[in-house]
Each structure stands twice: as structure tokens, then as C-alpha cells.
Design an enzyme around this catalytic site. Structure first.
Site, PDB file in Angstrom:
ATOM      1  CE  LYS A   1      -4.243  -1.723   2.052  1.00  0.00           C
ATOM      2  NZ  LYS A   1      -4.968  -1.849   3.404  1.00  0.00           N
TER       3      LYS A   1
ATOM      4  CB  SER B   1      -1.792   0.365   8.192  1.00  0.00           C
ATOM      5  OG  SER B   1      -2.004  -0.363   9.618  1.00  0.00           O
ATOM      6  CG  ASP B   2      -3.928  -5.139   5.107  1.00  0.00           C
ATOM      7  OD1 ASP B   2      -4.779  -4.343   4.385  1.00  0.00           O
ATOM      8  OD2 ASP B   2      -4.202  -6.397   5.398  1.00  0.00           O
ATOM      9  CB  SER B   3      -6.707  -5.119   9.988  1.00  0.00           C
ATOM     10  OG  SER B   3      -5.751  -4.129  10.695  1.00  0.00           O
TER      11      SER B   3
END
Length: 198
Positions: A58, A74-76
Site C-alpha cells: 500500500k 497499514s493492513d489488518s
């Protein structure tokens, strides 16, 4: 001396709220990447590795347009009993997810990365475990009546800062990780990179 400029490669309201509350100055520009295609190339990777790779991707997606700028990605991702779950595709799909989660433990992996000129300068991943209580069909319908479509943008079909807290009996892990970004390590990295005062 002026502080290092920071771009957040996300449209996530919870990630922006975390940075805002922490007093971080940044510009939010959503990254446009094909997450599923990227994941297809990560066969065999662990959930934290996938979350970190997506965070880096990203941020890297914006480096061509914003050279020499520090970009935070950021990622989840959510895993329940070894099964990966993406954001629901519809309200009906959200209900299916919630019925599957009922009485089980959600493993929520949140990661973040700082990238400049296609080079990952820092990354971190953390995990939180959320014990979902037994959810009745009546509650699920009531919940989605109140929380849809907002929870359609979340991988776990919940906003812990809203009615989503009613899904759980117990939460183990850092509150910021649950919100979608390991904020304390991020703040430490931002201090090291001159974005925040030490």
C-alpha cells in the site's frame, strides 16, 4: 527545522482517528492496489507476513507519485480457526461471517510499514485475540441494522469503538491493534524518522 512529511496510504477512518488523536501530522491518500492478486503471490506466508506485505505494498504504491516522501501503509486481516476472512461483500455475507464467528476466537493481525522510494524502512505486525460470544440470529440482524454499511469496510465486521464491542466476551491484545494499526510501534518509528519530536 521542519518535521519530515508523512503520507498515510489509507482511507481507514479508525487509522486516521488514531493518528489524529496522537497528534501526528500527515496527509491521507488511499492506495489503489489489488490486494487479492498480491495475496495470490504469498502462498504459504503466515497471516502476520501477509499483513506486513500488504502494508508495504500500500505504501509502495504511492512512492512513484510522491518520491522522497515517507509513506505509512497499514493492513489488518482476520483468521478464525485457520480460515482467512476478507471484508464482507454484502450485508448477507456479513451475516454469514458473524454466524461463523459466533462462539469462536477471532485472531486479528494488524501491521504497518514505512516506505520511501520503494524501500521499506520499517515494518511491524501484532496480533489481538477477540473471543466472540454466542450470537443469536436476532442479535446479528439487529446489529447489522444499526452498523451496516460501516462494518462492511472492516475485515472482522465490527468497529470496536462502536456497537461492535457487543460481539465479544473478552479481548486479549493491544487496543490499537484491535483498531487496525500497531500504533505504539508506529509512533516509535515516526520518532526515529524525524516525523515526531523525540
Amino acid at each position: 527545522m521542519s518535521a519530515e512529511k508523512l503520507i498515510l496510504a489509507s482511507k481507514s477512518a479508525s487509522r486516521r482517528a488514531m493518528l489524529d488523536a496522537a497528534g501526528v501530522e500527515y496527509e491521507a491518500i488511499p492506495a489503489d492496489i489489488d490486494e487479492r492478486a498480491l495475496e495470490d503471490g504469498l502462498t504459504g506466508a503466515s497471516p502476520p507476513e501477509i499483513a506486513e506485505a500488504l502494508s508495504v505494498a500500500k505504501a509502495a504504491a504511492l512512492t512513484r507519485v510522491h518520491p522522497k516522501t515517507l509513506i505509512l501503509g497499514s493492513d489488518s486481516l482476520v483468521v478464525v480457526e485457520g480460515k482467512r476472512f476478507d471484508k464482507p461483500t454484502s450485508r448477507e455475507n456479513a451475516a454469514e461471517h458473524l454466524r461463523y464467528f459466533s462462539g469462536k476466537t477471532i485472531e486479528l493481525h494488524s501491521a504497518a510499514a514505512l516506505v520511501r522510494d520503494d524501500v521499506c524502512e520499517w515494518s511491524n505486525a501484532d496480533i489481538a485475540r477477540l473471543q466472540v460470544r454466542d450470537l443469536s440470529d436476532g442479535f446479528i440482524e439487529h446489529y447489522l441494522e444499526r452498523e451496516w454499511p460501516e462494518v462492511g469496510y472492516t475485515v472482522g465486521v465490527f468497529r470496536i469503538e462502536a456497537m461492535g464491542v457487543q460481539l465479544f466476551d473478552a479481548v486479549e491484545g493491544d487496543q490499537f491493534t484491535v483498531l487496525g494499526m500497531p500504533l505504539l510501534p508506529v509512533l516509535g518509528a515516526l520518532r526515529e524518522h524525524g516525523v515526531l519530536k523525540t
